[in-house]
Design a protein around this motif. Structure first.
Motif, short mmCIF file in Angstrom:
data_model
loop_
_atom_site.label_atom_id
_atom_site.label_comp_id
_atom_site.label_asym_id
_atom_site.label_seq_id
_atom_site.Cartn_x
_atom_site.Cartn_y
_atom_site.Cartn_z
N MET A 143 0.84 -1.09 0.18
CA MET A 143 0.01 -0.07 0.01
C MET A 143 0.87 1.20 0.00
O MET A 143 1.89 1.38 0.58
N ARG A 144 0.58 2.12 -0.70
CA ARG A 144 1.20 3.60 -0.82
C ARG A 144 0.68 4.36 0.30
O ARG A 144 -0.45 4.64 0.33
N VAL A 145 1.51 4.81 1.18
CA VAL A 145 1.29 5.50 2.40
C VAL A 145 1.85 6.98 2.40
O VAL A 145 3.29 6.86 2.26
N PHE A 146 1.43 7.99 2.61
CA PHE A 146 1.94 9.34 2.93
C PHE A 146 1.83 9.66 4.48
O PHE A 146 0.83 9.71 4.87
N ALA A 161 7.32 10.03 3.06
CA ALA A 161 7.42 10.67 4.46
C ALA A 161 7.87 12.34 4.22
O ALA A 161 8.98 12.57 3.53
N THR A 162 7.13 13.19 5.01
CA THR A 162 7.55 14.65 4.84
C THR A 162 8.52 14.94 5.98
O THR A 162 8.26 14.66 7.17
N LYS A 204 16.99 16.05 7.73
CA LYS A 204 16.55 14.92 8.17
C LYS A 204 16.12 13.96 7.02
O LYS A 204 15.47 12.88 7.17
N VAL A 205 16.39 14.50 5.94
CA VAL A 205 16.17 13.61 4.56
C VAL A 205 16.75 12.19 4.92
O VAL A 205 16.31 11.34 4.62
N ALA A 206 18.15 12.17 4.88
CA ALA A 206 18.94 10.99 4.96
C ALA A 206 18.25 10.05 6.29
O ALA A 206 18.21 8.89 5.86
N GLN A 207 17.82 10.54 7.13
CA GLN A 207 17.22 9.66 8.09
C GLN A 207 15.92 9.01 7.80
O GLN A 207 15.58 7.89 7.85
N LEU A 208 15.10 9.61 6.88
CA LEU A 208 13.94 9.01 6.19
C LEU A 208 14.57 8.08 5.27
O LEU A 208 13.70 7.07 5.04
N ARG A 220 8.43 8.99 13.57
CA ARG A 220 9.85 8.30 13.55
C ARG A 220 9.76 6.81 13.86
O ARG A 220 10.57 5.97 13.65
N TYR A 221 8.73 6.32 14.57
CA TYR A 221 8.21 5.14 14.75
C TYR A 221 7.75 4.41 13.83
O TYR A 221 7.39 3.13 13.32
N LEU A 222 6.50 5.24 13.23
CA LEU A 222 5.68 4.82 12.28
C LEU A 222 6.12 4.35 11.02
O LEU A 222 5.86 3.55 10.48
N VAL A 223 7.19 5.13 10.46
CA VAL A 223 7.50 5.00 9.08
C VAL A 223 8.41 3.57 8.92
O VAL A 223 8.10 2.80 8.14
N PRO A 224 9.25 3.46 10.13
CA PRO A 224 10.18 2.11 9.94
C PRO A 224 9.05 0.98 9.97
O PRO A 224 9.30 -0.09 9.27
N GLY A 225 7.98 1.27 10.80
CA GLY A 225 7.11 0.04 10.97
C GLY A 225 6.02 -0.12 9.66
O GLY A 225 6.01 -1.53 9.29
N LEU A 226 5.92 0.87 9.12
CA LEU A 226 5.18 0.58 7.68
C LEU A 226 6.04 0.22 6.58
O LEU A 226 5.65 -1.00 5.98
#
Length: 109
Positions: free
Chosen positions: A1-4, A29-30, A36-40, A14-20
């Motif tokens: 699924m594509r999630v924004f 991710a915005t 913070k781009v590298a972190q994402l 910061r916890y949701l993105v890695p889980g998804l």
């Protein structure tokens, strides 16, 4: 699924993105901070630098990502402020019953 996901480097994102990503979702991710781009990217998301108050930029980013789901990380309480406190102390009344209704109205312009 594509999630924004907005606020992807914040307290929730910061916890949701890695889980998804771990659940095999394609995540856009915005963040407001270019630093913070590298972190994402390391979390497996496609980063987008975005000012959430810039209506046209938000619409363009969402259209480009073509998400099936949008997750808007909103906090109603932070460091001594809250909607309830504003109501009591300032007599403030929200224009919309929920942030979802306000966001929907904002996007429609």
């Amino acid at each position: 699924m594509r999630v924004f996901v907005t606020g992807a480097t914040g307290a929730l994102g910061r916890y949701l993105v890695p889980g998804l990503v771990a659940a095999a979702h394609e995540v856009t991710a915005t963040t407001r901070a270019p630093g913070k781009v590298a972190q994402l990217r390391e979390a497996g998301a496609a980063p987008v630098i975005l000012d959430g108050l810039d209506r046209e930029a938000v619409i363009a980013a969402v259209e480009a990502a073509a998400p099936e789901v949008i997750v808007v990380a909103q906090m109603t309480t932070s460091r001594g402020s809250s909607n309830e406190k504003a109501r009591k102390e300032l007599g403030w009344e929200p224009r919309y019953a929920s942030w979802r209704e306000g966001f929907r109205a904002w996007v429609r312009g």
